[in-house]
Design an enzyme around this catalytic site. Structure first.
Site, PDB file in Angstrom:
ATOM      1  CG  LEU A  18      -1.978  -0.801   1.276  1.00  0.00           C
ATOM      2  CD1 LEU A  18      -2.788  -0.909   2.905  1.00  0.00           C
ATOM      3  CD2 LEU A  18      -2.591  -0.765   0.288  1.00  0.00           C
ATOM      4  CE1 TYR A 140      -1.022  -6.163  11.080  1.00  0.00           C
ATOM      5  CE2 TYR A 140      -3.658  -7.198  11.025  1.00  0.00           C
ATOM      6  CZ  TYR A 140      -2.778  -6.364  10.115  1.00  0.00           C
ATOM      7  OH  TYR A 140      -2.979  -5.508   9.360  1.00  0.00           O
ATOM      8  CE  LYS A 144      -2.584  -2.888  11.336  1.00  0.00           C
ATOM      9  NZ  LYS A 144      -2.428  -1.298  10.933  1.00  0.00           N
TER      10      LYS A 144
END
Length: 227
Positions: A18, A140, A144
């Site tokens: 990204l 993870y 997040k």
């Protein structure tokens, strides 16, 4: 609303996935300058790109970046890592590493750049994940989910001072982080970044980049109702 045209943009994790797309589309959108921040900067073929050495977990490096890139209008906290492993049996160091990069990195950068962003009436974009709301990602997901909460906290503090705060959420995307993953439909990074920049320009506080993410986000209210 935040425009990319004539803005100075800083993208963390700029070398791949990204990040490269954030840089490319900022340039296509008329950005005046883009700081491409990563631990190992590379050369770019556009003079508007300024490579910037930055380890987002290093407070001293973050402070140097804020001094070296003192003209930033839009901060994009994109750098992130994924370490697979169970919470019960996995390496605790991997959980900590994900929190350091995925949570504390954006927190440190937003704090460091806040005076400039306030002066510029700029914007900060935190790239999170659909796993902010699903526990499948284990460590993870924890990192997040925490970034989701931090984004909302920064919104409470920064938006009254004129800074546009955006939380960006996406499902599986075709990036190096997901190399080797099979059986999942993958987003095109170009589509994800385009959606995030469109949301930034439109003044949205939250960008849900794909149908999976929109469905999961909508389902949160049903969970709350059931409780």
């Amino acid at each position: 609303m935040t425009q990319i045209s004539d803005a100075v943009v800083l993208v963390t994790g700029a070398n791949g996935g990204l990040g490269t797309e954030f840089v490319r589309q900022a340039l296509a959108g008329g950005a005046k300058k883009v700081y491409a921040a990563t631990r190992s900067p590379r050369e770019w073929d556009d003079p508007r790109v300024v490579p910037l050495a930055l380890d987002v977990t290093d407070e001293a490096a973050v402070a140097r970046a804020a001094a070296d890139a003192a003209d930033v209008d839009v901060l994009i906290n994109n750098a992130g890592i994924l370490r697979r492993g169970d919470l019960l049996t996995g390496d605790v160091a991997d959980i900590r590493a994900q929190l350091e990069t995925n949570l504390f990195g954006p927190v440190l950068l937003t704090r460091a750049f806040a005076p400039r962003l306030i002066a510029a009436k700029g914007a900060v974009v935190n790239v999170a994940s659909v796993l902010s709301w699903l526990a499948w990602g284990k460590g993870y997901s924890i990192s997040k989910a925490a970034l989701w909460s931090a984004t909302e906290g920064f919104r409470l503090e920064l938006e009254p001072q004129g800074v546009h705060v955006v939380g960006a959420y996406l499902a599986f995307t075709d990036t190096p982080m997901n190399d080797g993953l099979t059986g999942q439909q993958m987003n095109d990074p170009a589509d994800v970044v385009a959606a995030i920049y469109d949301g930034l320009r439109s003044g949205h506080g939250e960008v849900l980049a794909d149908e999976t993410t929109r469905a999961v986000r909508a389902g949160l209210s049903h969970v709350a109702d059931a409780a």
